[in-house]
Design an enzyme around this catalytic site. Structure first.
Site, PDB file in Angstrom:
ATOM      1  N   CYS A   1       5.937  -4.286  -1.936  1.00  0.00           N
ATOM      2  CA  CYS A   1       6.066  -4.376  -1.559  1.00  0.00           C
ATOM      3  C   CYS A   1       7.919  -5.807  -2.027  1.00  0.00           C
ATOM      4  O   CYS A   1       8.440  -5.263  -2.761  1.00  0.00           O
ATOM      5  CB  CYS A   1       4.955  -6.067  -1.818  1.00  0.00           C
TER       6      CYS A   1
ATOM      7  N   ASN B   1       5.289  -8.344  -6.742  1.00  0.00           N
ATOM      8  CA  ASN B   1       5.741  -6.975  -6.367  1.00  0.00           C
ATOM      9  C   ASN B   1       4.847  -6.067  -7.482  1.00  0.00           C
ATOM     10  O   ASN B   1       5.954  -6.376  -8.501  1.00  0.00           O
ATOM     11  CB  ASN B   1       6.852  -6.598  -6.314  1.00  0.00           C
TER      12      ASN B   1
ATOM     13  N   GLU C   1       6.771  12.943   8.475  1.00  0.00           N
ATOM     14  CA  GLU C   1       6.576  11.342   7.483  1.00  0.00           C
ATOM     15  C   GLU C   1       6.688  10.588   8.518  1.00  0.00           C
ATOM     16  O   GLU C   1       6.007   9.739   8.647  1.00  0.00           O
ATOM     17  CB  GLU C   1       8.119  10.914   6.421  1.00  0.00           C
TER      18      GLU C   1
ATOM     19  N   LYS D   1       9.452   2.064   1.383  1.00  0.00           N
ATOM     20  CA  LYS D   1      10.898   2.821   1.278  1.00  0.00           C
ATOM     21  C   LYS D   1      11.260   2.859  -0.039  1.00  0.00           C
ATOM     22  O   LYS D   1      11.526   3.612  -0.859  1.00  0.00           O
ATOM     23  CB  LYS D   1      12.293   1.693   1.981  1.00  0.00           C
TER      24      LYS D   1
END
Length: 610
Positions: free
Chosen positions: A2, A101, A490, A605
């Site tokens: 996150c 996160n 992807e 990412k």
């Protein structure tokens, strides 16, 4: 995976938080939310499932929103589906709001204990146990900071936290264990975020928190301590990033932009690292000569695209006489290891915060591996700080989830390393001057290879109704086929698998028919004749081939075979060049499929949770 951002500012924090979330959305985009202290003792919390645009619509529907203290979050779901109920920030008792996160590994037992204490949960997330712990300790008499410290001591896992107390506007507490957390220091405020990019519009001055740090941002000042309250001194730095470097410009997607930036990225990565005929060993660190001189074995640890770069390096290194093993980082920690003598551990990561790679590096150290080298794109990342030697790739910001220029610059770094190791290997006959000349020519060849874009765009139309594809290659290009297949799956959601072409007859040939596109790369190397035989095996069974071939191979298009000529290059740099058409193919297929190219479903990412 996150992204979090917090701000204490002399001006309204709402636009700061939203801008930060836009720059962090690559880290997760299942849901997003924010909480602002809009008056003493009161939070305004807004959350929305889906991409950030949904939160922006919710914000717009709420009229004027003003506050000088706030936190925000963009989520990649781990515990609980991506609903508004599970979106951060989480609030407890209308008093404490928190964004996280990471993962709390012991959340189930803590949830049971808190429920026994009378706490009611509003979500399915692991994060909610933290905010409820803090509130419970405050209800029992602890002050804000003491409650945070006591709560963190109860947690198992890796996380970064941003916490605000509605009764204390102007104050944010941040805590780091494992997951990245950075403090930005601006003229108009102090900021907390997962990534410097989230704050770059406000400040380029930042401080990286270390594991175990707790930062208290309070009324324009900050203090960093450890869990025991001891003051920790962390140096402030100035980022090379600018807001302009992170803009998309005239490109349709960040991935397209990043593909076309690869010539410059390669040039920047080589700059200052080579002379006219020699690789400068010091580019890997001041101790590189000493460590490389006694290195007898190399083990590479990486994930995803970086793992494919490591597989290419294995060919380069073993070709000059250096034994090399390449392992998926998450698998490396699953077993005991005999430790080779004088083994250099190399970790590869674009972000330097990939949790599996960090965990593998720590495990390698505990296993007794002699030395470590990080090849990374982000200065002051955890991987960089925890490695003896460091090589910084100069790819620049990479926003698209599917890695492109970071992969190419990793290959360049690994090629430089293999040239240095050849110098130290008695069994190597590599000509260093020739190898350096090839690298000096590389940026121009990358640029010319990008001119294949329009031809590849036409070929991509053949995938409009396809759901499966095969990729074939031999030798050092097998990892490039793996990377091509990964890129296609992807971002276009086409099921793609890569095989060493010699394995066709051992099973994969059964998949070949008229509806299965087969993509191959054909460099002009010692494996070419065998690859041509594999191509004919596919054609004989009705398979339709797309072959990216070195122009000197004399392969030509015919029935069920389309050949796209790629510039003829030396075999040592061919893997770098043959990567590019596969990136372009994946991009154009995804365009045709209409997928979200920069933010493909279910992915993020930076993988900062195990």
């Amino acid at each position: 995976m996150c992204g979090i951002i917090g701000a204490v500012s002399s001006s309204n924090v709402l636009p700061i938080l939203l801008d930060g979330l836009r720059r962090l959305e690559y880290r997760g985009y299942d849901s997003s939310g924010l909480a602002i202290i809009n008056k003493p003792g009161k939070f305004l919390r807004l959350r929305a499932p889906g991409k950030l645009i949904e939160l922006e619509r919710t914000v717009s529907a709420n009229g004027d929103i003003d506050g000088l203290t706030g936190i925000a979050h963009t989520r990649w779901a781990t515990h609980g589906p991506p609903t508004e109920q599970n979106a951060h920030p989480h609030i407890s008792g209308d008093r404490i709001a928190l964004v996280c996160n990471g993962i709390v590994e012991n959340h189930e037992e803590l949830r049971i204990w808190l429920a026994d204490e009378g706490i009611e949960f509003q979500s399915e997330t692991d994060t909610e146990v933290i905010v409820n712990l803090i509130r419970l300790h405050m209800d029992k008499g602890s002050d804000f900071m003491s409650a945070v410290r006591t709560s963190i001591q109860s947690l198992k896992g890796a996380f970064a936290l941003g916490i605000v107390n509605a009764d204390e506007p102007g104050r944010i507490i941040g805590a780091r264990r494992g997951s990245p957390l950075i403090v930005g220091i601006g003229e108009d405020g102090i900021y907390l975020a997962s990534d410097i990019s989230a704050m770059i519009a406000q400040t380029r001055k930042f401080t990286v928190l270390e594991n175990g740090d707790i930062v208290d941002i309070n009324q324009g000042d900050m203090k960093i301590t450890n869990l025991d309250g001891q003051v920790q001194h962390r140096n402030a730095q100035i980022s090379d990033l600018t807001p302009q470097s992170m803009e998309i410009g005239d490109y349709r997607h960040y991935m397209e932009k990043e593909i076309f930036e690869q010539g410059q990225a390669v040039s920047d990565t080589l700059e200052g690292r080579i002379t006219a005929s020699r690789v400068l060993e010091a580019c890997f660190g001041t101790e590189a000569d000493r460590i490389f001189n006694k290195t007898e074995n190399i083990r590479i640890l990486a994930c995803g695209t970086s793992y494919h770069a490591g597989l290419v390096a294995k060919y380069w290194l073993e070709n000059v006489g250096i034994p090399c093993q390449v392992e998926i980082a998450s698998e490396f920690t699953s077993r005991r290891h005999p430790t080779p003598n004088n083994c250099l551990v190399i970790t590869l990561s674009q972000s330097g915060e990939t949790i599996d790679t960090l965990t593998a590096l720590d495990y390698a150290k505990r296993c007794g591996y002699a030395h470590s080298l990080a090849i990374c794109n982000v200065p002051d990342s955890s991987l960089v700080r925890n490695s003896e030697l460091v090589f910084m790739t100069h790819a620049g910001p990479e926003i698209g989830v599917a890695s492109t220029k970071a992969f190419l610059t990793q290959l360049v770094a690994l090629r430089l390393l293999s040239i240095i190791m050849a110098r130290k290997s008695p069994s190597s006959n590599l000509d260093e001057a020739d190898s350096v000349r090839e690298l000096r020519e590389l940026p121009a060849i990358v640029e010319s290879t990008l001119n294949l874009d329009s031809a590849i765009q036409k070929i991509a139309r053949q995938f409009a109704d396809k759901q499966h594809a095969l990729f074939l290659a031999r030798g050092i290009h097998f990892p490039i086929a793996l990377e091509g297949a990964l890129k296609l799956k992807e971002i276009s959601y086409v099921h793609a698998e890569a095989y060493a072409a010699g394995e066709l007859k051992h099973g994969p040939l059964a998949l070949v028919d008229r509806d299965m596109p087969v993509v191959s790369v054909a460099p002009n190397d010692t494996q070419l004749d065998k690859l041509k035989g594999n191509i004919e095996e596919v054609r004989a069974r009705g398979g339709k081939l797309i072959v990216f071939a070195d122009s000197e191979t004399r392969l030509s298009s015919r029935e069920n075979l389309q050949v796209i000529n790629v510039a003829s290059v030396e075999s040592s740099i061919a893997p770098i060049i043959f990567t590019i058409p596969l990136q372009l193919l994946a991009y154009h297929v995804a365009l045709i499929k209409g997928t979200d190219i920069d933010k493909p479903r279910n992915l993020a990412k930076s993988v900062t949770v195990e």
